[in-house]
Motif scaffolding. Structure first.
Motif, short mmCIF file in Angstrom:
data_model
loop_
_atom_site.label_atom_id
_atom_site.label_comp_id
_atom_site.label_asym_id
_atom_site.label_seq_id
_atom_site.Cartn_x
_atom_site.Cartn_y
_atom_site.Cartn_z
N ASP A 1 65.79 -53.13 43.86
CA ASP A 1 66.41 -51.82 43.66
C ASP A 1 67.69 -51.98 42.83
O ASP A 1 68.38 -53.00 42.93
CB ASP A 1 66.73 -51.18 45.01
CG ASP A 1 67.13 -49.72 44.89
OD1 ASP A 1 66.80 -49.09 43.87
OD2 ASP A 1 67.80 -49.22 45.81
N GLU A 2 68.02 -50.96 42.03
CA GLU A 2 69.19 -51.00 41.14
C GLU A 2 69.17 -52.28 40.30
O GLU A 2 70.15 -53.01 40.18
CB GLU A 2 70.49 -50.92 41.94
CG GLU A 2 70.67 -49.62 42.71
CD GLU A 2 70.90 -48.41 41.81
OE1 GLU A 2 70.84 -48.56 40.56
OE2 GLU A 2 71.14 -47.31 42.34
N ALA A 3 68.01 -52.52 39.67
CA ALA A 3 67.81 -53.78 38.95
C ALA A 3 68.72 -53.93 37.74
O ALA A 3 68.99 -55.05 37.30
CB ALA A 3 66.34 -53.89 38.52
N ALA B 1 69.36 -58.09 35.04
CA ALA B 1 68.10 -58.74 35.41
C ALA B 1 66.94 -58.22 34.57
O ALA B 1 66.07 -58.99 34.15
CB ALA B 1 67.83 -58.51 36.90
N VAL B 2 66.93 -56.92 34.30
CA VAL B 2 65.81 -56.33 33.54
C VAL B 2 65.83 -56.80 32.09
O VAL B 2 64.79 -57.12 31.51
CB VAL B 2 65.88 -54.79 33.60
CG1 VAL B 2 64.78 -54.17 32.75
CG2 VAL B 2 65.75 -54.32 35.04
N THR B 3 67.02 -56.85 31.49
CA THR B 3 67.13 -57.30 30.10
C THR B 3 66.57 -58.71 29.94
O THR B 3 65.77 -58.99 29.02
CB THR B 3 68.61 -57.27 29.64
OG1 THR B 3 69.09 -55.94 29.72
CG2 THR B 3 68.74 -57.77 28.21
N THR B 4 66.97 -59.61 30.81
CA THR B 4 66.49 -61.00 30.74
C THR B 4 65.01 -61.08 31.08
O THR B 4 64.25 -61.83 30.45
CB THR B 4 67.31 -61.89 31.68
OG1 THR B 4 68.69 -61.82 31.30
CG2 THR B 4 66.85 -63.32 31.63
N LEU B 5 64.58 -60.32 32.08
CA LEU B 5 63.17 -60.32 32.47
C LEU B 5 62.28 -59.93 31.29
O LEU B 5 61.28 -60.60 30.99
CB LEU B 5 62.96 -59.34 33.63
CG LEU B 5 61.52 -59.17 34.13
CD1 LEU B 5 61.10 -60.41 34.90
CD2 LEU B 5 61.41 -57.92 35.00
N LEU B 6 62.65 -58.85 30.59
CA LEU B 6 61.82 -58.37 29.48
C LEU B 6 61.95 -59.26 28.25
O LEU B 6 61.02 -59.33 27.44
CB LEU B 6 62.21 -56.93 29.13
CG LEU B 6 61.88 -55.89 30.21
CD1 LEU B 6 62.36 -54.51 29.79
CD2 LEU B 6 60.37 -55.86 30.48
N SER C 1 71.35 -61.38 35.64
CA SER C 1 70.16 -62.23 35.56
C SER C 1 70.31 -63.50 36.38
O SER C 1 69.31 -64.04 36.88
CB SER C 1 69.86 -62.57 34.10
OG SER C 1 70.90 -63.33 33.53
N ASP C 2 71.54 -64.02 36.55
CA ASP C 2 71.69 -65.20 37.40
C ASP C 2 71.40 -64.86 38.86
O ASP C 2 70.94 -65.71 39.63
CB ASP C 2 73.08 -65.82 37.24
CG ASP C 2 74.21 -64.87 37.62
OD1 ASP C 2 73.99 -63.65 37.61
OD2 ASP C 2 75.32 -65.35 37.91
N GLY C 3 71.64 -63.59 39.24
CA GLY C 3 71.28 -63.15 40.59
C GLY C 3 69.78 -63.11 40.78
O GLY C 3 69.26 -63.46 41.86
N LEU C 4 69.05 -62.69 39.75
CA LEU C 4 67.59 -62.68 39.82
C LEU C 4 67.05 -64.11 39.90
O LEU C 4 66.12 -64.39 40.67
CB LEU C 4 67.01 -61.95 38.61
CG LEU C 4 65.49 -61.97 38.48
CD1 LEU C 4 64.83 -61.33 39.68
CD2 LEU C 4 65.06 -61.26 37.19
N LEU C 5 67.63 -65.01 39.12
CA LEU C 5 67.18 -66.40 39.13
C LEU C 5 67.33 -67.00 40.52
O LEU C 5 66.49 -67.79 40.96
CB LEU C 5 67.99 -67.21 38.11
CG LEU C 5 67.64 -68.69 37.98
CD1 LEU C 5 66.20 -68.86 37.49
CD2 LEU C 5 68.61 -69.39 37.04
N ALA C 6 68.37 -66.61 41.24
CA ALA C 6 68.63 -67.18 42.57
C ALA C 6 67.61 -66.75 43.60
O ALA C 6 67.44 -67.43 44.62
CB ALA C 6 70.04 -66.78 43.03
N VAL C 7 66.91 -65.63 43.38
CA VAL C 7 65.95 -65.13 44.38
C VAL C 7 64.51 -65.15 43.88
O VAL C 7 63.60 -64.85 44.64
CB VAL C 7 66.32 -63.70 44.83
CG1 VAL C 7 67.72 -63.66 45.40
CG2 VAL C 7 66.18 -62.69 43.68
N ALA C 8 64.30 -65.51 42.60
CA ALA C 8 62.96 -65.39 42.01
C ALA C 8 61.92 -66.23 42.71
O ALA C 8 60.72 -65.89 42.70
CB ALA C 8 63.02 -65.76 40.52
#
Length: 446
Positions: free
Chosen positions: A144-146, A195-200, A151-158
């Motif tokens: 939520d609220e991606a 997170a979305v920018t890096t993901l895409l 992006s480092d926060g996404l990497l920590a939980v991916a």
């Protein structure tokens, strides 16, 4: 074939939701991205998707960015399905979660992920999830609220999940970082990017959807906010002209605050323009003007009529908010309101007002009285948040001369190779909003 504009807002929103749920529950992509404009039902989508996944026997983890967001999602889930077991993973702090969760028998709370194992839904912040280790990853996750997540926060939980639904508002403020990120600018793994920018950037073929209707913004606001801040993901209001009305029992006394209130009640927008002047950031005159507008809003016995309530609902202090760019400005406004005997009005910065909704907002323009236009004050998301919190009307207090300031301000930001240009930029968005506000201007010399 009918276009989106040919169908009613409810049908358009239902079609978008159905497509999102299909890709999430039945698609084979590892991620699904959903762009949600202000008030488009993002939290409703998150809750519904969580219920659908849990109902299909697919346990999931939900990642939010703040404890307040986590607690809100837990409460919403409990309201929709009081029988669904939900885990609230929290920190070890003494006041780690909303104590209202203690009254929900279906919610299990713990600071240890192992205590919540086997529950259909477990919800926590990205910061807490980053410290969780699992033997088997969750099959599904909802972030939520991606766009507020770095992006480092996404990497920590991916590594905790196999597939995820990413939901957020691309027009809001960029993720906050306390260190400079110039050395990563233009790189696909920039840790300060959302997170979305890096993901895409790494997965350009992921399914991307958008929610096409704002149920918060009135017809008077949706077009401006969409054009100024969401030119590539346009949306419309869920209501039409005249569906919402703001009226006052006490007539205008002819002052500037009363005249701008009447203008905002009639058109949805109002600009209280003070004389041009370079001022300190906590401009005393502008702060008093903001407080005076709020005081008169409450004194005049306002009432709001909308699709939610055909009977007039009193405009109480808790349905009014003041938005500023800086914390010291918010503190100055609170002090001015206290002197006028006003309590229970939310006064905060754009960062803190994200996700909130009110009937009427009063905004101290970020560039009011400034001698320069810095990148902070021109950030598109800041003005977007301030201009998109209201259901009925938004009143902006600003000194004259901001248009000239924008024209005189030379862009000195270095161009970084490989960086995706964010459009629209703050300069263009400010000009678009100012041009619209000029049609609803009330000049006032206190």
């Amino acid at each position: 074939m009918s276009t989106e504009a040919d169908v009613d807002p409810g049908t358009a929103a239902a079609r978008a939701t159905a497509a999102i749920l299909h890709d999430t529950l039945h698609g084979d992509a590892r991620g699904v991205v959903v762009d949600s404009p202000p008030g488009a039902g993002k939290s409703t989508l998150v809750v519904r998707t969580a219920l659908e996944l849990a109902g299909a026997g697919r346990p999931l983890m939900v990642v939010a960015q703040t404890n307040a967001q986590v607690d809100d999602l837990v409460l919403r889930l409990a309201e929709k399905d009081p029988e669904l077991p939900v885990g609230r993973l929290h920190s070890s702090d003494a006041d780690a979660y909303d104590k209202a969760l203690d009254d929900l028998p279906n919610v299990r709370k713990s600071a240890k992920a192992g205590d919540l194992a086997g529950l259909p839904v477990v919800i926590s912040t990205a910061a807490k999830w980053a410290h969780v280790k699992v033997d088997e990853p969750w099959r599904h996750a909802i972030v939520d609220e991606a766009y507020q997540m770095r992006s480092d926060g996404l990497l920590a939980v991916a590594g905790l999940f196999e597939r995820a639904l990413f939901v957020g508002d691309p027009g809001q403020l960029d993720p906050f970082a306390i260190v400079g990120s110039e050395q990563w600018a233009g790189l696909s793994y920039d840790p300060s990017a959302s997170a979305v920018t890096t993901l895409l950037a790494h997965n350009p073929d992921l399914p991307q959807h958008r929610l096409p209707v704002s149920w918060r913004l009135p017809a008077s606001a949706a077009r401006l906010v969409s054009d100024a801040f969401y030119p590539y993901t346009r949306f419309r209001s869920g209501t039409g002209p005249g569906d919402r009305r703001l009226s006052f029992a006490v007539p205008s006394d002819g002052s500037g605050p009363d005249r701008v209130i009447d203008e905002a009640a009639a058109s949805g927008w109002g600009l209280l323009e003070l004389p041009a002047r370079h001022t300190p950031r906590t401009d005393p005159e502008a702060v008093r003007a903001v407080a005076a507008v709020v005081r008169r809003l409450l004194d005049r016995g306002g009432a709001a009529t909308s699709e939610r309530s055909p009977e007039p609902t009193p405009l109480t202090a808790d349905r009014v908010a003041v938005g500023t760019a800086h914390r010291d400005q918010a503190a100055a406004v609170r002090a001015a309101l206290a002197e006028l005997g006003v309590r229970d009005v939310t006064v905060d910065t754009a960062n803190r007002l994200q996700g909130m909704e009110f009937d009427v907002t009063v905004v101290l323009h970020p560039l009011s009285g400034r001698p320069d236009a810095t990148a902070f004050h021109l950030e598109t998301g800041r003005l977007c948040v301030l201009a998109s919190r209201h259901r009925h009307a938004c009143i902006v207090v600003c000194r004259a001369g901001v248009g000239d300031l924008l024209d005189d301000y030379p862009s000195t930001e270095p161009v970084q190779l490989g960086t995706v240009v964010k459009f629209p930029d703050g300069w263009e968005a400010n000009h678009a909003v100012l041009a619209h506000l000029a049609e609803h201007r009330v000049a006032w010399r206190p």
